[in-house]
Design a protein around this motif. Structure first.
Motif, PDB file in Angstrom:
ATOM      1  N   TYR A 241      -1.828 -26.640   6.643  1.00 35.37           N
ATOM      2  CA  TYR A 241      -1.208 -27.012   5.367  1.00 35.37           C
ATOM      3  C   TYR A 241       0.107 -27.751   5.615  1.00 35.37           C
ATOM      4  N   ARG A 242       0.244 -28.934   5.039  1.00 31.27           N
ATOM      5  CA  ARG A 242       1.405 -29.783   5.312  1.00 31.27           C
ATOM      6  C   ARG A 242       2.549 -29.567   4.327  1.00 31.27           C
ATOM      7  N   GLY A 243       2.367 -28.703   3.347  1.00 31.99           N
ATOM      8  CA  GLY A 243       3.387 -28.526   2.318  1.00 31.99           C
ATOM      9  C   GLY A 243       4.376 -27.421   2.605  1.00 31.99           C
ATOM     10  N   GLY A 244       4.402 -26.888   3.832  1.00 37.59           N
ATOM     11  CA  GLY A 244       5.287 -25.780   4.162  1.00 37.59           C
ATOM     12  C   GLY A 244       4.492 -24.503   4.358  1.00 37.59           C
ATOM     13  N   SER A 245       5.063 -23.377   3.921  1.00 38.02           N
ATOM     14  CA  SER A 245       4.371 -22.097   4.037  1.00 38.02           C
ATOM     15  C   SER A 245       3.286 -21.983   2.976  1.00 38.02           C
ATOM     16  N   ILE A 246       2.041 -21.814   3.421  1.00 38.26           N
ATOM     17  CA  ILE A 246       0.950 -21.711   2.451  1.00 38.26           C
ATOM     18  C   ILE A 246       1.021 -20.408   1.676  1.00 38.26           C
ATOM     19  N   TYR A 247       1.687 -19.399   2.256  1.00 42.81           N
ATOM     20  CA  TYR A 247       1.781 -18.097   1.605  1.00 42.81           C
ATOM     21  C   TYR A 247       2.589 -18.158   0.305  1.00 42.81           C
ATOM     22  N   HIS A 248       3.440 -19.180   0.164  1.00 36.71           N
ATOM     23  CA  HIS A 248       4.317 -19.260  -1.007  1.00 36.71           C
ATOM     24  C   HIS A 248       3.911 -20.360  -1.978  1.00 36.71           C
ATOM     25  N   ASP A 249       2.784 -20.996  -1.722  1.00 38.88           N
ATOM     26  CA  ASP A 249       2.286 -22.034  -2.633  1.00 38.88           C
ATOM     27  C   ASP A 249       0.997 -21.611  -3.316  1.00 38.88           C
ATOM     28  N   ILE A 250       0.786 -20.307  -3.420  1.00 40.10           N
ATOM     29  CA  ILE A 250      -0.418 -19.775  -4.068  1.00 40.10           C
ATOM     30  C   ILE A 250      -0.020 -18.806  -5.172  1.00 40.10           C
ATOM     31  N   SER A 251      -0.956 -18.536  -6.070  1.00 34.68           N
ATOM     32  CA  SER A 251      -0.670 -17.664  -7.215  1.00 34.68           C
ATOM     33  C   SER A 251      -0.779 -16.192  -6.835  1.00 34.68           C
ATOM     34  N   SER A 252      -0.338 -15.349  -7.760  1.00 36.94           N
ATOM     35  CA  SER A 252      -0.392 -13.903  -7.542  1.00 36.94           C
ATOM     36  C   SER A 252      -1.821 -13.371  -7.526  1.00 36.94           C
ATOM     37  N   LEU A 253      -2.786 -14.174  -7.961  1.00 33.88           N
ATOM     38  CA  LEU A 253      -4.185 -13.742  -7.908  1.00 33.88           C
ATOM     39  C   LEU A 253      -4.637 -13.503  -6.471  1.00 33.88           C
ATOM     40  N   GLN A 254      -4.079 -14.259  -5.532  1.00 34.58           N
ATOM     41  CA  GLN A 254      -4.451 -14.062  -4.125  1.00 34.58           C
ATOM     42  C   GLN A 254      -3.880 -12.759  -3.580  1.00 34.58           C
ATOM     43  N   LEU A 255      -2.719 -12.367  -4.099  1.00 34.74           N
ATOM     44  CA  LEU A 255      -2.156 -11.066  -3.735  1.00 34.74           C
ATOM     45  C   LEU A 255      -3.081  -9.949  -4.217  1.00 34.74           C
ATOM     46  N   LEU A 256      -3.649 -10.130  -5.403  1.00 33.67           N
ATOM     47  CA  LEU A 256      -4.594  -9.151  -5.939  1.00 33.67           C
ATOM     48  C   LEU A 256      -5.830  -9.050  -5.048  1.00 33.67           C
ATOM     49  N   TRP A 257      -6.385 -10.201  -4.635  1.00 35.33           N
ATOM     50  CA  TRP A 257      -7.556 -10.194  -3.746  1.00 35.33           C
ATOM     51  C   TRP A 257      -7.248  -9.428  -2.465  1.00 35.33           C
ATOM     52  N   GLY A 258      -6.064  -9.701  -1.894  1.00 36.51           N
ATOM     53  CA  GLY A 258      -5.696  -9.044  -0.645  1.00 36.51           C
ATOM     54  C   GLY A 258      -5.551  -7.543  -0.787  1.00 36.51           C
ATOM     55  N   LEU A 259      -4.916  -7.100  -1.870  1.00 41.67           N
ATOM     56  CA  LEU A 259      -4.739  -5.662  -2.098  1.00 41.67           C
ATOM     57  C   LEU A 259      -6.080  -4.974  -2.340  1.00 41.67           C
ATOM     58  N   VAL A 260      -6.959  -5.650  -3.058  1.00 45.63           N
ATOM     59  CA  VAL A 260      -8.292  -5.093  -3.301  1.00 45.63           C
ATOM     60  C   VAL A 260      -9.067  -4.977  -1.985  1.00 45.63           C
ATOM     61  N   ALA A 261      -8.928  -5.989  -1.118  1.00 49.86           N
ATOM     62  CA  ALA A 261      -9.602  -5.939   0.187  1.00 49.86           C
ATOM     63  C   ALA A 261      -9.104  -4.762   1.023  1.00 49.86           C
ATOM     64  N   ILE A 262      -7.799  -4.497   0.983  1.00 44.65           N
ATOM     65  CA  ILE A 262      -7.253  -3.326   1.687  1.00 44.65           C
ATOM     66  C   ILE A 262      -7.820  -2.048   1.101  1.00 44.65           C
ATOM     67  N   TRP A 263      -7.881  -1.975  -0.208  1.00 39.33           N
ATOM     68  CA  TRP A 263      -8.422  -0.794  -0.892  1.00 39.33           C
ATOM     69  C   TRP A 263      -9.869  -0.550  -0.491  1.00 39.33           C
TER      70      TRP A 263
END
Length: 340
Positions: free
Chosen positions: A276-298
Motif C-alpha cells: 500500500y503506497r498511501g502510508g499505514s494501511i491499518y489507519h486507512d480502513i473503517s472500523s468494520l475491519q476492527l469488528l471482523w478482527g475481533l470476531v475472528a479472535i472470538w
C-alpha cells in the motif's frame, strides 16, 4: 481489466470454480506428502497446505492494496479468516463419528490456535494505536513476520516433543503415516503440488480483479464486496481441502489447514501494508475491519476451548462449539451487510 458487470461476474465465477477444483487435488497431494516426507499432517497443514490455499487471498489482497483500495484489501483478508473458521463448523457437520474438536485435538493444533489469536491481536492494536510509520511501513508489519516465524517454531516443537498430549479415546484419530500409498515418487508429488498452487494463486488474482469490477458497477460497498464476496470465494480452497481431508480421515490435516491458513494470512496483512503506497494501511480502513478482527479472535477462542473441552457428541453429533462458531459468523455477516 474488465469493462462490464457481465464480464466481471462471468470471470469471477470461472475463477471461483477453478479455485475450488484445485483445492480438492491440493488436499490429496498434501496428505500424501505428509506421509512420504514424514513431516506429519500438522506441519504439512501449517506450512504447505495453508500456504498454498492462502495464495488466492494473498493475490487478491495484495492486488487491492497496490491498487490503492485498502478497505477492499483488508475486508477480504479479515473476512477470509472468519469464514475459514466457519468452514470448520461445516466440517464438523460432515464428520459424523464424533465432534471434530474432540477427534482432532492435538498439542500442535492447540498451539496453532493460540498463535492465531496472538497474531490477530497485532494488526488490531495497530489500528487503534497512533499512526507511526518508518518508510511508509507500520512497526506492526515486521512484528507480524517475526511473531509468525517464532510461532512456527513453537508449533514444530509441540509436535516433535509435546509436554502433554490429549487423552486417547475411541473417537480420537491419530496422525499415523499411511504405508504403501500410490501417487508416484516424491519429486512428482512436489511438482504436482507446485502446479496446483500456481493455478490457485493465478485464479485468486483474477478473482479480485473481477470483484473490483463488480464493486464498481454495483451498489456493493468495498467492505461487503471484500468481506463477503471475495473472502468466501478466495477461501473456497480451505473449504474444499478441509472436507476432502475429513473424508480421507486426515482430521489433523483438516484442522491444521484452517488454523495454519489463518496464521499465514497474517503475513498477507503484512504484505498488504508493504504494497500500500498511501502510508499505514491499518489507519486507512473503517472500523468494520476492527469488528471482523475481533470476531475472528472470538471464533478462534471458541475453537480453542472446544479442543480443550473435547465434547464427544453434541446435538445431532454437532459440537456446541461448532454451532456457536457458525452462529457468530452468520450474525456478523448480517451486521456487515446492514452496515454496508
Amino acid at each position: 481489466m474488465l469493462d462490464s458487470l457481465t464480464s466481471g461476474v462471468a470471470l469471477f465465477s470461472i475463477a471461483a470454480i477453478v479455485i475450488a477444483m484445485a483445492g480438492t487435488f491440493l488436499s490429496r497431494t498434501a496428505d500424501e506428502l505428509a506421509d512420504k516426507t514424514g513431516l506429519g499432517e500438522a506441519m504439512i497443514g501449517t506450512l504447505l497446505l495453508a500456504g498454498a490455499t492462502s495464495l488466492p487471498d494473498f493475490a487478491a489482497t495484495l492486488s487491492a492494496a497496490v491498487d490503492g483500495r485498502p478497505e477492499l484489501a483488508m475486508s477480504n483478508i479479515f473476512g477470509s479468516i472468519a469464514v475459514n473458521l466457519a468452514f470448520l463448523g461445516v466440517g464438523d457437520i460432515i464428520y459424523r463419528k464424533a465432534n471434530l474438536e474432540h477427534a482432532a485435538a492435538s498439542a500442535a493444533n492447540l498451539t496453532q490456535a493460540a498463535l492465531s489469536i496472538a497474531l490477530l491481536a497485532i494488526p488490531l492494536i495497530a489500528m487503534t494505536a497512533p499512526s507511526v510509520t518508518f518508510g511508509r511501513i507500520h512497526p506492526a508489519t515486521p512484528l507480524i513476520v517475526i511473531a509468525y516465524l517464532f510461532g512456527l517454531r513453537l508449533v514444530r516443537r509441540s509436535q516433535r516433543a509435546p509436554m502433554w498430549s490429549p487423552r486417547m479415546t475411541r473417537q480420537t484419530i491419530e496422525d499415523v503415516p499411511a504405508t504403501g500409498r500410490g501417487g508416484g515418487g516424491l519429486s512428482a508429488l512436489w511438482l504436482k503440488f507446485a502446479g496446483l498452487t500456481a493455478i490457485t494463486a493465478a485464479s485468486g488474482w483474477v478473482l479480485m480483479e473481477a470483484a473490483k469490477t463488480i464493486a464498481d458497477r454495483t451498489a456493493l460497498s468495498e467492505s461487503v464486496a471484500g468481506g463477503v464476496l471475495t473472502a468466501v470465494s478466495t477461501s473456497s480452497p480451505e473449504l474444499v481441502t478441509t472436507i476432502a481431508a475429513i473424508r480421507q480421515g486426515a482430521l489433523t490435516l483438516a484442522v491444521s489447514n484452517i488454523i495454519g491458513t489463518n496464521c499465514f494470512n497474517m503475513l498477507v496483512i503484512a504484505a498488504a501494508d508493504l504494497g500500500y503506497r498511501g502510508g499505514s494501511i491499518y489507519h486507512d480502513i473503517s472500523s468494520l475491519q476492527l469488528l471482523w478482527g475481533l470476531v475472528a479472535i472470538w471464533m478462534t477462542a471458541i475453537l480453542l476451548l472446544g479442543m480443550v473441552r473435547r465434547e464427544t457428541y453434541g446435538i445431532g453429533k454437532i459440537g456446541f462449539e461448532s454451532f456457536l462458531i457458525l452462529s457468530v459468523y452468520a450474525a456478523t455477516l448480517l451486521i456487515m451487510i446492514a452496515a454496508g
